[in-house]
Scaffold this active site. Structure first.
Site, mmCIF file in Angstrom:
data_model
loop_
_atom_site.group_PDB
_atom_site.id
_atom_site.type_symbol
_atom_site.label_atom_id
_atom_site.label_comp_id
_atom_site.label_asym_id
_atom_site.label_seq_id
_atom_site.Cartn_x
_atom_site.Cartn_y
_atom_site.Cartn_z
ATOM 1 C CB SER A 18 89.632 73.273 85.150
ATOM 2 O OG SER A 18 90.513 73.480 84.074
ATOM 3 C CG ASP A 49 90.119 65.754 81.869
ATOM 4 O OD1 ASP A 49 90.235 66.888 81.379
ATOM 5 O OD2 ASP A 49 89.693 65.530 83.014
ATOM 6 C CG HIS A 53 88.292 69.757 81.316
ATOM 7 N ND1 HIS A 53 89.393 69.313 82.011
ATOM 8 C CD2 HIS A 53 88.203 71.096 81.585
ATOM 9 C CE1 HIS A 53 89.952 70.325 82.661
ATOM 10 N NE2 HIS A 53 89.240 71.408 82.430
#
Length: 304
Positions: free
Chosen positions: A113, A253, A280
């Site tokens: 991320s 995601d 995610h």
């Protein structure tokens, strides 16, 4: 490849400026394989939800997890102004950690991320000791991320986005109603497991307990980015990355195809893998495949 987290070989604090960075290392450097350094997301999260990545140490790769400044076991600075929290601060912290741990001449980065954006920025500087890069579920551009959030929000169950927007407009994003509506998005696009794993919950609660960094750089939620990162993009830097790169994302995601695609298209020779049953956090949602893909990439570095 097992996905069971291993007990760390060492853990502790390293000095960084007037502060301290908490880390844990599983395995021992110097065994012929580069250390895998894992950068967590947020900004403002912690290493906890990535603990299972330490299992790759059974293959001979030392694994370093750490909490970025302001989070987890590292120094908390709740009174620092928003402008203190910059990508450059965290790049300097990463450089310091690599040097202090004695692994700056032989390492691989895995950034998840926000950590993926941070890792890619580091890699674009072409550090001599970097052997490879894994960018997982990361944005190359927050303007693109914000546009994609509008698309995902519009597809939420009827009434959810209306509740979210009402609280965002009123400045009441700390309310229980906002948190409940926020979880509808999170369970669809952040972690689709039910219940959420303990490691993921641990990081989630760390942000709740001290939202200083997250609020300053991101905002009140994943899909309402109003902090200092809202206009940041590293797309122009991606062609400068000169190490083998693996780009990972999930089919559901929040880091959508449009968000992730620049890493694949702009980093020379980058390879991309999409996890079809994940959002995610595919290392939690599809661990067997995730660790197989990760091990194959790391083994490929040794052959390259």
């Amino acid at each position: 490849m097992t996905s069971t987290a291993k007990v760390p070989t060492t853990k502790g604090l390293v000095p960084f400026r007037a502060y301290e960075t908490w880390y844990r290392m599983t395995g021992t450097p110097g065994g012929g394989r580069p250390a895998l350094v894992v950068l967590h997301g947020g900004p403002g999260s912690t290493h906890d939800y990535l603990q299972k990545v330490s299992s790759i140490a059974v293959g001979g790769w030392p694994v370093v997890l750490y909490d970025q400044l302001g989070n987890g076991g590292s120094t908390h600075l709740p009174d620092q102004p928003d402008e203190f929290w910059t990508p450059e601060l965290f790049l300097d912290e990463l450089d310091n950690l690599l040097t202090r741990l004695g692994i700056a001449d032989d390492y691989v980065l895995l950034g998840q991320s926000w950590g993926g954006m941070l890792a890619a920025r580091h890699a674009a500087g072409r550090p001599a000791g970097l052997r490879g890069l894994i960018v997982a579920n990361a944005p190359a551009s927050y303007p693109t991320w914000r546009r994609e959030m509008e698309v995902l929000r519009a597809a939420l169950p009827e009434g959810v986005d209306e509740v979210l927007r009402a609280h965002e407009a009123a400045g009441t994003t700390g309310s229980a109603e906002y948190a409940e509506a926020m979880r509808v998005f999170y369970k669809k696009h952040v972690c689709r497991l039910d219940p959420w794993p303990q490691d993921y919950n641990a990081s989630f609660m760390e942000v709740v307990n001290d939202p200083t960094v997250y609020a300053a750089m991101n905002g009140p939620s994943e899909f309402h980015v109003v902090g200092s990162l809202k206009d940041v993009s590293i797309e122009a830097l991606l062609p400068d990355i000169a190490v083998p790169t693996l780009v990972l994302s999930g089919r559901y995601d929040e880091a959508t195809d449009a968000v992730v695609r620049p890493f694949h298209e702009l980093i020379p020779g980058a390879r991309r893998v999409v996890f079809e049953e994940s959002s995610h956090v595919p290392h939690l949602e599809e661990p067997e495949r995730f660790f197989r893909v990760l091990a194959e990439f790391l083994l490929g570095l040794a052959k390259g």
